[in-house]
Design an enzyme around this catalytic site. Sequence first.
Site, PDB file in Angstrom:
ATOM      1  N   ASP A  30      25.788   3.397  -6.436  1.00 17.59           N
ATOM      2  CA  ASP A  30      25.240   4.305  -5.429  1.00 17.59           C
ATOM      3  C   ASP A  30      23.710   4.114  -5.375  1.00 17.59           C
ATOM      4  O   ASP A  30      23.051   4.009  -6.404  1.00 17.59           O
ATOM      5  CB  ASP A  30      25.584   5.760  -5.768  1.00 17.59           C
ATOM      6  CG  ASP A  30      25.351   6.694  -4.592  1.00 17.59           C
ATOM      7  OD1 ASP A  30      26.337   7.214  -4.040  1.00 17.59           O
ATOM      8  OD2 ASP A  30      24.169   6.899  -4.218  1.00 17.59           O
ATOM      9  N   ILE A  31      23.180   4.085  -4.178  1.00 18.38           N
ATOM     10  CA  ILE A  31      21.751   3.805  -3.993  1.00 18.38           C
ATOM     11  C   ILE A  31      20.881   4.972  -4.478  1.00 18.38           C
ATOM     12  O   ILE A  31      19.714   4.776  -4.824  1.00 18.38           O
ATOM     13  CB  ILE A  31      21.477   3.455  -2.503  1.00 18.38           C
ATOM     14  CG1 ILE A  31      20.228   2.606  -2.357  1.00 18.38           C
ATOM     15  CG2 ILE A  31      21.425   4.697  -1.632  1.00 18.38           C
ATOM     16  CD1 ILE A  31      20.098   1.928  -1.008  1.00 18.38           C
ATOM     17  N   VAL A  95      29.077   9.386   4.674  1.00 12.32           N
ATOM     18  CA  VAL A  95      29.485   8.050   5.128  1.00 12.32           C
ATOM     19  C   VAL A  95      30.991   8.086   5.366  1.00 12.32           C
ATOM     20  O   VAL A  95      31.767   8.358   4.441  1.00 12.32           O
ATOM     21  CB  VAL A  95      29.133   6.973   4.080  1.00 12.32           C
ATOM     22  CG1 VAL A  95      29.592   5.599   4.565  1.00 12.32           C
ATOM     23  CG2 VAL A  95      27.627   6.971   3.795  1.00 12.32           C
ATOM     24  N   HIS A  99      35.413   6.788   0.183  1.00  6.35           N
ATOM     25  CA  HIS A  99      34.834   6.300  -1.071  1.00  6.35           C
ATOM     26  C   HIS A  99      35.070   7.291  -2.182  1.00  6.35           C
ATOM     27  O   HIS A  99      35.052   8.501  -1.953  1.00  6.35           O
ATOM     28  CB  HIS A  99      33.332   6.004  -0.915  1.00  6.35           C
ATOM     29  CG  HIS A  99      32.545   7.107  -0.286  1.00  6.35           C
ATOM     30  ND1 HIS A  99      32.540   7.346   1.076  1.00  6.35           N
ATOM     31  CD2 HIS A  99      31.753   8.061  -0.829  1.00  6.35           C
ATOM     32  CE1 HIS A  99      31.776   8.388   1.336  1.00  6.35           C
ATOM     33  NE2 HIS A  99      31.279   8.851   0.192  1.00  6.35           N
TER      34      HIS A  99
HETATM   35  P1  AMP Z   1      29.153  11.081   0.622  1.00  4.65           P
HETATM   36  O1  AMP Z   1      28.240  12.271   0.740  1.00  4.65           O
HETATM   37  O2  AMP Z   1      30.346  11.357  -0.257  1.00  4.65           O
HETATM   38  O3  AMP Z   1      29.538  10.505   1.968  1.00  4.65           O
HETATM   39  O4  AMP Z   1      28.345  10.000  -0.188  1.00  4.65           O
HETATM   40  C1  AMP Z   1      27.721   8.902   0.387  1.00  4.65           C
HETATM   41  C2  AMP Z   1      27.014   8.206  -0.741  1.00  4.65           C
HETATM   42  O5  AMP Z   1      26.629   6.924  -0.302  1.00  4.65           O
HETATM   43  C3  AMP Z   1      25.745   8.918  -1.230  1.00  4.65           C
HETATM   44  O6  AMP Z   1      25.863   9.219  -2.615  1.00  4.65           O
HETATM   45  C4  AMP Z   1      24.643   7.902  -0.954  1.00  4.65           C
HETATM   46  O7  AMP Z   1      23.644   7.890  -1.947  1.00  4.65           O
HETATM   47  C5  AMP Z   1      25.421   6.599  -0.918  1.00  4.65           C
HETATM   48  N1  AMP Z   1      24.810   5.528  -0.126  1.00  4.65           N
HETATM   49  C6  AMP Z   1      24.320   5.607   1.134  1.00  4.65           C
HETATM   50  N2  AMP Z   1      23.893   4.402   1.552  1.00  4.65           N
HETATM   51  C7  AMP Z   1      24.117   3.539   0.531  1.00  4.65           C
HETATM   52  C8  AMP Z   1      23.881   2.145   0.340  1.00  4.65           C
HETATM   53  N3  AMP Z   1      23.337   1.376   1.307  1.00  4.65           N
HETATM   54  N4  AMP Z   1      24.228   1.590  -0.837  1.00  4.65           N
HETATM   55  C9  AMP Z   1      24.773   2.341  -1.817  1.00  4.65           C
HETATM   56  N5  AMP Z   1      25.036   3.653  -1.689  1.00  4.65           N
HETATM   57  C10 AMP Z   1      24.706   4.254  -0.551  1.00  4.65           C
END
Ligand code: AMP
Length: 112
Positions: A30-31, A95, A99
């Site tokens: 996770d970023i 997103v 996931h």
């Molecule tokens: P959610 O709120 O469950 O949709 O979580 C989305 C997750 O994606 C968050 O923890 C973000 O930090 C992570 N995220 C967003 N963009 C990226 C990226 N480019 N690479 C890795 N993680 C990401």
Amino acid sequence: MSDCLFCKILAGEVPSDKVYEDDKMYVFKDIHPKADVHLLAIPRVHIASLNEVNDEHDEIMAHMIKMLPRIAKEQGLDDGFRTIINTGKGGGQLVFHLHIHLLGGSNLPGFQ
Ligand code: AMP
Ligand code: ZN
């Protein structure tokens, strides 16, 4: 899904820090990590959220769940780990490509 961030990561169009991959799933860091270890496990097929999971996804879903303990152990999480799936806006999903968050380590935040 051309405008899906995680599909772009799967296609290599957006960089990611890969931890594990096979023919059904992809796991990356996770970023914005919320713990020492914070991974995201995603299916290679685009499924928007848990709401869209159907019978066709049985094999993928079972495989992902089954692989998580092995991936956690490879990250040194011998003591255990936490999994979270946020579903829909009300569930805090940002997103819309299904996931599974895998978190662990000494900085695991409280769960409220
Ligand atoms: P959610 O709120 O469950 O949709 O979580 C989305 C997750 O994606 C968050 O923890 C973000 O930090 C992570 N995220 C967003 N963009 C990226 C990226 N480019 N690479 C890795 N993680 C990401
Ligand atoms: Zn996608």
